[in-house]
Write a protein that holds these residues in place. Sequence first.
Motif, PDB file in Angstrom:
ATOM      1  N   ILE A  87     108.522  22.629  71.803  1.00 55.68           N
ATOM      2  CA  ILE A  87     107.431  21.753  72.240  1.00 55.68           C
ATOM      3  C   ILE A  87     107.185  21.925  73.731  1.00 55.68           C
ATOM      4  CG2 ILE A  87     108.861  19.726  72.742  1.00 55.68           C
ATOM      5  CD1 ILE A  87     106.587  18.087  71.305  1.00 55.68           C
ATOM      6  N   ALA A  88     105.908  21.858  74.094  1.00 61.13           N
ATOM      7  CA  ALA A  88     105.485  21.954  75.488  1.00 61.13           C
ATOM      8  C   ALA A  88     104.288  21.030  75.650  1.00 61.13           C
ATOM      9  CB  ALA A  88     105.137  23.395  75.849  1.00 61.13           C
ATOM     10  N   ASP A 119     100.737  17.800  66.199  1.00 59.54           N
ATOM     11  CA  ASP A 119     102.099  18.283  66.375  1.00 59.54           C
ATOM     12  C   ASP A 119     102.954  17.930  65.162  1.00 59.54           C
ATOM     13  OD1 ASP A 119     103.990  19.585  68.387  1.00 59.54           O
ATOM     14  OD2 ASP A 119     105.104  17.772  67.858  1.00 59.54           O
ATOM     15  N   ARG A 127     104.784  21.008  63.597  1.00 55.66           N
ATOM     16  CA  ARG A 127     106.200  21.139  63.930  1.00 55.66           C
ATOM     17  C   ARG A 127     107.128  20.935  62.746  1.00 55.66           C
ATOM     18  NH1 ARG A 127     108.043  22.245  68.162  1.00 55.66           N
ATOM     19  NH2 ARG A 127     105.999  21.847  69.096  1.00 55.66           N
ATOM     20  N   TRP A 158     103.368  11.292  74.932  1.00 59.44           N
ATOM     21  CA  TRP A 158     103.795  12.678  74.744  1.00 59.44           C
ATOM     22  C   TRP A 158     105.256  12.881  75.144  1.00 59.44           C
ATOM     23  CZ3 TRP A 158     101.982  16.037  71.605  1.00 59.44           C
ATOM     24  CH2 TRP A 158     102.502  17.333  71.627  1.00 59.44           C
ATOM     25  N   GLU A 159     105.729  12.120  76.107  1.00 56.12           N
ATOM     26  CA  GLU A 159     107.142  12.213  76.474  1.00 56.12           C
ATOM     27  C   GLU A 159     108.040  11.854  75.293  1.00 56.12           C
ATOM     28  OE1 GLU A 159     107.335   9.676  79.854  1.00 56.12           O
ATOM     29  OE2 GLU A 159     106.468  11.172  81.214  1.00 56.12           O
ATOM     30  N   GLU A 193     108.169  14.765  72.946  1.00 57.26           N
ATOM     31  CA  GLU A 193     109.113  15.788  73.404  1.00 57.26           C
ATOM     32  C   GLU A 193     110.547  15.390  73.062  1.00 57.26           C
ATOM     33  OE1 GLU A 193     106.627  17.632  77.185  1.00 57.26           O
ATOM     34  OE2 GLU A 193     108.033  15.986  77.527  1.00 57.26           O
ATOM     35  N   LYS A 194     110.883  14.124  73.244  1.00 56.17           N
ATOM     36  CA  LYS A 194     112.243  13.663  72.956  1.00 56.17           C
ATOM     37  C   LYS A 194     112.587  13.754  71.471  1.00 56.17           C
ATOM     38  CE  LYS A 194     112.406  10.324  76.778  1.00 56.17           C
ATOM     39  NZ  LYS A 194     112.416   8.875  77.122  1.00 56.17           N
ATOM     40  N   ALA A 201     111.152  15.976  69.241  1.00 57.33           N
ATOM     41  CA  ALA A 201     110.674  17.221  68.641  1.00 57.33           C
ATOM     42  C   ALA A 201     111.701  17.860  67.713  1.00 57.33           C
ATOM     43  CB  ALA A 201     110.280  18.217  69.733  1.00 57.33           C
ATOM     44  N   ARG A 214     110.937  11.118  65.028  1.00 56.76           N
ATOM     45  CA  ARG A 214     109.505  11.129  65.344  1.00 56.76           C
ATOM     46  C   ARG A 214     108.756  10.093  64.519  1.00 56.76           C
ATOM     47  NH1 ARG A 214     105.575  14.940  66.919  1.00 56.76           N
ATOM     48  NH2 ARG A 214     107.188  15.786  68.310  1.00 56.76           N
TER      49      ARG A 214
END
Length: 267
Positions: free
Chosen positions: A48-49, A96, A100, A147-148, A151-152, A154, A160
């Motif tokens: 993830i980015a 995502d 993902r 979004w943070e 990322e945590k 992912a 999620r």
Amino acid sequence: MIDLHQAARRCLDARDPEEKLRLTHDTWRALQADELYPDAQAATPEPIAAPGRPPRPCLVEARQVPQRGLGTPEGRAALVHAIAHIEFNAINLAWDAVYRFRGFPAEYYRDWARCANDEARHFAMLSERLAELGHAYGDFDAHNGLWEMAEKTAHSDLARMALVPRVLEARGLDVTPGMIERLRGVGDERTIAILEVILREEVAHVAAGTRWFRWCCERDGVEPRATFVRLLREYMGGNVRGPFNRSARLAAGFDAEEMDQLAALAV
């Protein structure tokens, strides 16, 4: 046959908001027409980015985003902008989730593609309202909290599904009625009408999170209520913001015991 995961990635990577909206609507229509399928042989997802997004708004710490009153057009524009930013992030979060996480039933991918399509429509409505107020997306600073958390989480579909739709996005169910009342106090019926649509449709999005969180729990052989609290403590220190819109959350799949647990944890 085209791979849905790669189509989702194209939507996720699009930087221009208009292109992201167009690709999102096109991808949802193609999925409905059975032109897209999740490919079990698709390449492993990339780490993830940052998602595709325009150069503005400037992203700052949440505490640095100014709090403005609603008594002026500028203050109302700032509120609309903040909600538009949430909806823009929500488009990326939904895609995502499609890109993902692999190995889910087809309905999982349909749920999150539908969610992305809805969020894109919400963003368009809010962008139009911003223009009426003399502004555009990017005119105000914003934060990157949603979004943070993506990322945590992912590495874990369970985390999620628990924490993005059922905590961060569900917060919208709690605060939107209060926003509507404040806007009613200043006579902004145009913005109220948009928020009422968003509030109604966000119930289904949180419900999708609930549904697939519980599916993950069943797959992993863990109890949902205890797992939800464990994840809250692991990722958020056990702190959740109240008060809660109990009726909306119950409609979104929370049960009474979960609501009692949340109330006990609320700060």
